[in-house]
Design a protein around this motif. Structure first.
Motif, PDB file in Angstrom:
ATOM      1  N   GLY A 162       9.593 -50.239  -4.640  1.00 58.84           N
ATOM      2  CA  GLY A 162       8.761 -50.618  -5.764  1.00 58.84           C
ATOM      3  C   GLY A 162       8.652 -52.126  -5.665  1.00 58.84           C
ATOM      4  N   TYR A 163       7.939 -52.754  -6.580  1.00 60.45           N
ATOM      5  CA  TYR A 163       7.806 -54.211  -6.523  1.00 60.45           C
ATOM      6  C   TYR A 163       7.973 -54.825  -7.898  1.00 60.45           C
ATOM      7  N   ARG A 164       8.664 -55.969  -7.920  1.00 59.82           N
ATOM      8  CA  ARG A 164       8.671 -56.820  -9.097  1.00 59.82           C
ATOM      9  C   ARG A 164       7.823 -58.050  -8.792  1.00 59.82           C
ATOM     10  N   PHE A 165       6.994 -58.453  -9.754  1.00 61.89           N
ATOM     11  CA  PHE A 165       6.168 -59.656  -9.612  1.00 61.89           C
ATOM     12  C   PHE A 165       6.196 -60.332 -10.976  1.00 61.89           C
ATOM     13  N   GLY A 166       6.844 -61.511 -11.034  1.00 61.30           N
ATOM     14  CA  GLY A 166       6.993 -62.222 -12.301  1.00 61.30           C
ATOM     15  C   GLY A 166       7.712 -61.348 -13.308  1.00 61.30           C
ATOM     16  N   ALA A 169       7.105 -55.099 -13.255  1.00 60.14           N
ATOM     17  CA  ALA A 169       7.542 -54.337 -12.079  1.00 60.14           C
ATOM     18  C   ALA A 169       6.838 -52.989 -12.066  1.00 60.14           C
ATOM     19  N   TYR A 170       6.609 -52.475 -10.850  1.00 64.29           N
ATOM     20  CA  TYR A 170       5.849 -51.237 -10.652  1.00 64.29           C
ATOM     21  C   TYR A 170       6.623 -50.330  -9.705  1.00 64.29           C
ATOM     22  N   ASP A 189       8.905 -57.926 -19.017  1.00 59.45           N
ATOM     23  CA  ASP A 189       7.934 -57.667 -20.089  1.00 59.45           C
ATOM     24  C   ASP A 189       7.291 -56.307 -19.905  1.00 59.45           C
ATOM     25  N   ILE A 190       7.006 -55.954 -18.643  1.00 59.10           N
ATOM     26  CA  ILE A 190       6.269 -54.715 -18.343  1.00 59.10           C
ATOM     27  C   ILE A 190       6.989 -53.976 -17.222  1.00 59.10           C
TER      28      ILE A 190
END
Ligand SMILES: [Zn+2]
Ligand SMILES: [Zn+2]
Ligand SMILES: [Zn+2]
Length: 257
Positions: A162-166, A169-170, A189-190
């Motif tokens: 999966g990926y975290r960006f800022g 995360a998805y 946050d999301i």
């Protein structure tokens, strides 16, 4: 930096409606119950970054009026996450003489190279090939000024990303999230999580299991994806806490990346 996340698709591998099925969700008139295969688009700093290119990528790109793509991250190489790769072709030409970068776990990049040999094998001659370049990653990478952290999750017998960006995360396909990866998911946050259905599945998370992950990680907002036809949108949302929602195709979120 301001960013927009668009849900290109929120459905499981077979999509909703599922072909040949006459259940109430597959026959629903609620547009939220029409789910194409799972993928998101991130827009920030004038750039467009995709996570996965599904068999529905062409229709998703037309629907969202996608005019450019600057990078793609792949979670893993199951068909529902990669089969739209050839539809990157017209969007890849503007990168010439460079190529559109595709980021993936090293094993996934090797699989993509084999599966789409006609794209990546320089000796294979015929016209109109997508101009794509595989970039294997085994740690964080900066893409257009944003750090993307691969987050290893267990998907049945496989380890995938999966990926975290800022602050977001998805995670699309997971049956388990190792403790070391849970540490990467604090202070969000999301958070997007896999919630296939209620009934347990060997390679996917359930609504109950993903609610337990939300309780542990405490993101400000959580969204479920990779949803199958067992879950009607309105009926399921009515049972969830206010800060947890089923995502849906076309949903947009603004956030600080
Ligand atoms: Zn999947
Ligand atoms: Zn159905
Ligand atoms: Zn999968």
């Amino acid at each position: 930096m301001k960013a927009t996340l668009t849900v290109l698709g929120s459905g499981t591998s077979m999509g909703v409606p599922t072909l040949g099925c006459e259940c109430s969700v597959c026959q629903s008139n609620d547009p939220h119950d029409r789910r194409t295969r799972p993928s998101i688009m991130l827009e920030y700093a004038g750039k467009v970054v995709l996570i996965d290119t599904t068999p529905d990528f062409y229709a998703q790109a037309v629907r969202e009026n996608i005019r450019a793509v600057d990078a793609v991250f792949y979670t893993h190489t199951h068909a529902d996450h990669i089969l739209g790769i050839d539809d990157l072709r017209p969007l890849s030409y503007r990168h010439r003489p460079d190529k559109l970068p595709l980021y993936a776990r090293p094993e996934a990049a090797a699989f993509l190279r084999r599966m789409f040999a006609y794209i990546f094998d320089a000796d294979y001659k015929f016209g109109g090939l997508p101009q794509l370049e595989l970039k294997p990653i085994d740690g964080p990478i900066d893409v257009f000024g944003v750090r993307f952290d691969p987050v290893v999750v267990i998907h049945g017998e496989m380890q995938i990303y999966g990926y975290r960006f800022g602050s977001a995360a998805y995670l699309t396909d997971h049956s388990e999230i190792p403790d070391s990866s849970m540490q990467q998911l604090e202070g969000l946050d999301i958070l997007f999580l896999d919630a296939l259905r209620h009934k347990p599945h060997p390679t996917h998370s359930t609504v109950k299991n993903s609610l337990a992950i939300v309780d542990r990680l405490r993101p400000k907002r959580a969204f479920f994806t990779h949803i199958c036809h067992d879950l009607g949108h309105e009926a399921t949302n009515a049972t969830l806490p206010r800060h947890v929602r089923l995502s849906y195709d076309g949903m947009k979120l603004e956030f600080d990346i």
